[in-house]
Every structure is written in structure tokens, then in C-alpha cells.
Design a protein around this motif. Structure first.
Motif, mmCIF file in Angstrom:
data_model
loop_
_atom_site.group_PDB
_atom_site.id
_atom_site.type_symbol
_atom_site.label_atom_id
_atom_site.label_comp_id
_atom_site.label_asym_id
_atom_site.label_seq_id
_atom_site.Cartn_x
_atom_site.Cartn_y
_atom_site.Cartn_z
ATOM 1 N N SER A 146 0.895 -1.126 0.083
ATOM 2 C CA SER A 146 0.026 -0.131 -0.089
ATOM 3 C C SER A 146 0.835 1.182 0.063
ATOM 4 C CB SER A 146 -0.906 -0.063 1.292
ATOM 5 O OG SER A 146 -1.521 1.305 1.301
ATOM 6 N N VAL A 147 0.771 2.126 -0.908
ATOM 7 C CA VAL A 147 1.589 3.224 -1.309
ATOM 8 C C VAL A 147 0.698 4.527 -1.025
ATOM 9 C CG1 VAL A 147 2.957 4.651 -2.926
ATOM 10 C CG2 VAL A 147 3.185 2.217 -2.729
ATOM 11 N N ARG A 148 0.810 5.238 0.127
ATOM 12 C CA ARG A 148 0.247 6.415 0.002
ATOM 13 C C ARG A 148 0.965 7.976 -0.348
ATOM 14 N NH1 ARG A 148 -1.797 6.152 5.951
ATOM 15 N NH2 ARG A 148 0.415 5.283 6.309
ATOM 16 N N LEU A 149 0.526 8.832 -0.948
ATOM 17 C CA LEU A 149 1.094 9.859 -1.453
ATOM 18 C C LEU A 149 0.192 11.468 -0.882
ATOM 19 C CD1 LEU A 149 1.995 9.380 -5.059
ATOM 20 C CD2 LEU A 149 3.472 9.251 -3.166
ATOM 21 N N GLU A 150 0.814 12.339 -0.407
ATOM 22 C CA GLU A 150 0.278 13.573 0.004
ATOM 23 C C GLU A 150 0.421 14.496 -1.226
ATOM 24 O OE1 GLU A 150 0.535 15.576 3.982
ATOM 25 O OE2 GLU A 150 1.898 16.713 2.715
ATOM 26 N N TRP A 151 -0.791 15.094 -1.586
ATOM 27 C CA TRP A 151 -0.816 16.007 -2.752
ATOM 28 C C TRP A 151 -1.756 17.034 -2.558
ATOM 29 C CZ3 TRP A 151 -5.262 16.401 -5.919
ATOM 30 C CH2 TRP A 151 -6.410 15.736 -5.425
ATOM 31 N N LEU A 152 -1.512 18.043 -3.421
ATOM 32 C CA LEU A 152 -2.327 19.340 -3.205
ATOM 33 C C LEU A 152 -3.428 19.238 -4.114
ATOM 34 C CD1 LEU A 152 0.841 21.804 -2.843
ATOM 35 C CD2 LEU A 152 -0.681 20.641 -1.069
ATOM 36 N N LYS A 164 -3.342 0.391 -3.766
ATOM 37 C CA LYS A 164 -2.957 -1.147 -2.775
ATOM 38 C C LYS A 164 -3.088 -2.100 -3.756
ATOM 39 C CE LYS A 164 -5.736 0.282 1.053
ATOM 40 N NZ LYS A 164 -6.933 0.065 1.926
ATOM 41 N N ASP A 165 -2.397 -3.057 -3.501
ATOM 42 C CA ASP A 165 -2.091 -4.425 -4.042
ATOM 43 C C ASP A 165 -3.056 -5.191 -3.276
ATOM 44 O OD1 ASP A 165 -1.632 -6.849 -5.263
ATOM 45 O OD2 ASP A 165 0.432 -6.459 -5.183
ATOM 46 N N THR A 192 -2.811 -11.978 0.681
ATOM 47 C CA THR A 192 -1.513 -13.177 1.035
ATOM 48 C C THR A 192 -0.741 -12.651 2.381
ATOM 49 O OG1 THR A 192 -1.530 -13.565 -1.250
ATOM 50 C CG2 THR A 192 0.199 -14.364 0.009
ATOM 51 N N TYR A 193 -0.367 -11.537 2.266
ATOM 52 C CA TYR A 193 0.668 -11.298 3.344
ATOM 53 C C TYR A 193 0.377 -10.231 4.612
ATOM 54 C CZ TYR A 193 3.595 -12.850 -0.230
ATOM 55 O OH TYR A 193 4.103 -13.618 -1.128
ATOM 56 N N GLY A 194 -1.072 -9.895 4.498
ATOM 57 C CA GLY A 194 -1.382 -8.770 5.376
ATOM 58 C C GLY A 194 -1.154 -7.196 4.934
ATOM 59 N N LEU A 195 -1.695 -6.357 5.328
ATOM 60 C CA LEU A 195 -1.676 -4.901 4.926
ATOM 61 C C LEU A 195 -0.082 -4.503 5.400
ATOM 62 C CD1 LEU A 195 -2.440 -2.460 3.606
ATOM 63 C CD2 LEU A 195 -3.479 -1.696 5.997
ATOM 64 N N ARG A 196 0.702 -4.118 4.437
ATOM 65 C CA ARG A 196 2.161 -3.367 4.781
ATOM 66 C C ARG A 196 2.136 -2.132 4.192
ATOM 67 N NH1 ARG A 196 5.875 -8.553 3.444
ATOM 68 N NH2 ARG A 196 5.330 -9.940 5.007
ATOM 69 N N ALA A 197 1.504 -1.050 4.901
ATOM 70 C CA ALA A 197 1.360 0.188 4.345
ATOM 71 C C ALA A 197 2.756 0.963 4.542
ATOM 72 C CB ALA A 197 0.158 0.972 4.975
ATOM 73 N N SER A 198 3.003 1.856 3.617
ATOM 74 C CA SER A 198 4.035 2.742 3.728
ATOM 75 C C SER A 198 3.633 4.137 4.557
ATOM 76 C CB SER A 198 4.704 3.140 2.526
ATOM 77 O OG SER A 198 3.772 3.882 1.420
ATOM 78 N N MET A 210 -1.966 8.106 -10.489
ATOM 79 C CA MET A 210 -1.218 7.492 -11.448
ATOM 80 C C MET A 210 0.240 7.455 -10.929
ATOM 81 S SD MET A 210 -0.600 5.898 -14.196
ATOM 82 C CE MET A 210 -1.910 6.420 -15.393
ATOM 83 N N SER A 211 0.503 8.314 -10.028
ATOM 84 C CA SER A 211 2.007 8.357 -9.485
ATOM 85 C C SER A 211 1.951 7.136 -8.465
ATOM 86 C CB SER A 211 2.480 9.741 -8.933
ATOM 87 O OG SER A 211 3.599 9.694 -8.226
ATOM 88 N N ALA A 212 1.006 7.078 -7.509
ATOM 89 C CA ALA A 212 0.897 6.018 -6.330
ATOM 90 C C ALA A 212 1.056 4.778 -7.060
ATOM 91 C CB ALA A 212 -0.254 6.260 -5.466
ATOM 92 N N THR A 213 0.463 4.534 -8.260
ATOM 93 C CA THR A 213 -0.079 3.231 -8.978
ATOM 94 C C THR A 213 1.369 2.910 -9.541
ATOM 95 O OG1 THR A 213 -2.173 3.740 -9.444
ATOM 96 C CG2 THR A 213 -1.104 1.707 -10.573
ATOM 97 N N LEU A 214 2.055 3.723 -10.069
ATOM 98 C CA LEU A 214 3.246 3.369 -10.543
ATOM 99 C C LEU A 214 4.231 3.007 -9.595
ATOM 100 C CD1 LEU A 214 3.695 6.006 -13.475
ATOM 101 C CD2 LEU A 214 3.257 3.597 -13.818
ATOM 102 N N GLN A 215 4.369 3.921 -8.432
ATOM 103 C CA GLN A 215 5.343 3.649 -7.340
ATOM 104 C C GLN A 215 4.983 2.047 -6.603
ATOM 105 O OE1 GLN A 215 5.653 6.469 -4.458
ATOM 106 N NE2 GLN A 215 5.535 8.328 -6.031
ATOM 107 N N LEU A 216 3.708 1.816 -6.741
ATOM 108 C CA LEU A 216 3.358 0.641 -6.118
ATOM 109 C C LEU A 216 3.901 -0.700 -6.994
ATOM 110 C CD1 LEU A 216 1.608 -1.246 -3.977
ATOM 111 C CD2 LEU A 216 -0.152 -0.787 -5.375
ATOM 112 N N GLN A 217 3.751 -0.467 -8.240
ATOM 113 C CA GLN A 217 4.111 -1.548 -9.254
ATOM 114 C C GLN A 217 5.509 -1.911 -9.290
ATOM 115 O OE1 GLN A 217 2.298 0.133 -12.916
ATOM 116 N NE2 GLN A 217 0.364 -0.981 -12.250
ATOM 117 N N ARG A 218 6.421 -0.602 -8.943
ATOM 118 C CA ARG A 218 7.757 -0.657 -9.184
ATOM 119 C C ARG A 218 8.424 -1.153 -7.976
ATOM 120 N NH1 ARG A 218 8.455 5.463 -11.225
ATOM 121 N NH2 ARG A 218 8.040 4.882 -13.484
#
Length: 107
Positions: free
Chosen positions: A3-9, A23-24, A30-36, A52-60
Motif C-alpha cells: 500500500s503506497v500513500r502520497l500526500e498531494w495538493l 493498494k495491491d 496473502t501477506y496482510g497490509l503493509r502500508a508505507s 497514477m504516481s501512487a500506482t506506478l510507485q506500487l508497481q515498481r
């Protein structure tokens, strides 16, 4: 992290800081929530760009292993993003496909 979270304006809300999350769900089940922790991404002012940025960061983050090896001159024409098959009995790899992403690394 699954799970990747971004703060945006938010431009439509007088540039108030908001959080967008990607989120994936399969990895969470499978592994439980592992949030950044939320990362500051104030360069984004629209929800679509921040999402889009959060999704790309999660995929990387899905890149699991990186291997490094040396090839002879016979393979000098390989470019980044080319697919390479590797077999190595010590690692248990048999014709495993990897993507070459730089001068010396494959994923």
C-alpha cells in the motif's frame, strides 16, 4: 509494501493537502497490509496525476530479485529492456526470463 500513500495538493480544494492511496489487494490478502508512510508529492495538483504516481510507485516495488552477471562481447548488441534467458543450477534457474534494465543488471 503493498500500500503506497502520497500526500498531494488538491487544486480544486484551494490546494489543501490530501492523501491518495494505491493498494495491491492480492498481496494484502496473502501477506496482510503493509502500508508505507505517506510520501510528500506536492508537485501533483489533480487526483488523476497523484493516483497514477501512487500506482506506478506500487508497481515498481513488485521487482523481486536483481541479478548481476558478466557477458562476453558476443552479447554487446543487447539493449535495455531486452529479454534475457538465464540458467544457473546454483540458483535453481532453468531458462528463466529476465528484463535487462541497465548496463549490468537484469530483473
Amino acid at each position: 509494501m503493498n500500500s503506497v500513500r502520497l500526500e498531494w495538493l488538491n487544486r480544486s480544494n484551494q490546494y489543501a493537502a490530501e492523501i491518495v492511496e494505491a493498494k495491491d489487494q492480492a498481496a494484502i490478502e496473502t501477506y496482510g497490509l503493509r502500508a508505507s508512510d505517506p510520501k510528500q508529492a506536492h508537485q501533483f495538483a489533480t487526483l488523476s496525476a497523484a493516483t497514477m504516481s501512487a500506482t506506478l510507485q506500487l508497481q515498481r516495488q513488485a521487482v523481486r530479485n536483481q541479478y548481476s552477471f558478466t557477458l562476453g562481447w558476443k552479447y554487446c548488441l543487447l539493449d535495455p529492456m531486452d529479454i534475457v534467458e538465464i540458467s544457473d543450477a546454483n540458483l535453481g534457474l532453468v531458462q528463466q526470463c529476465f528484463r535487462r534494465n541497465s548496463e549490468r543488471r537484469v530483473e
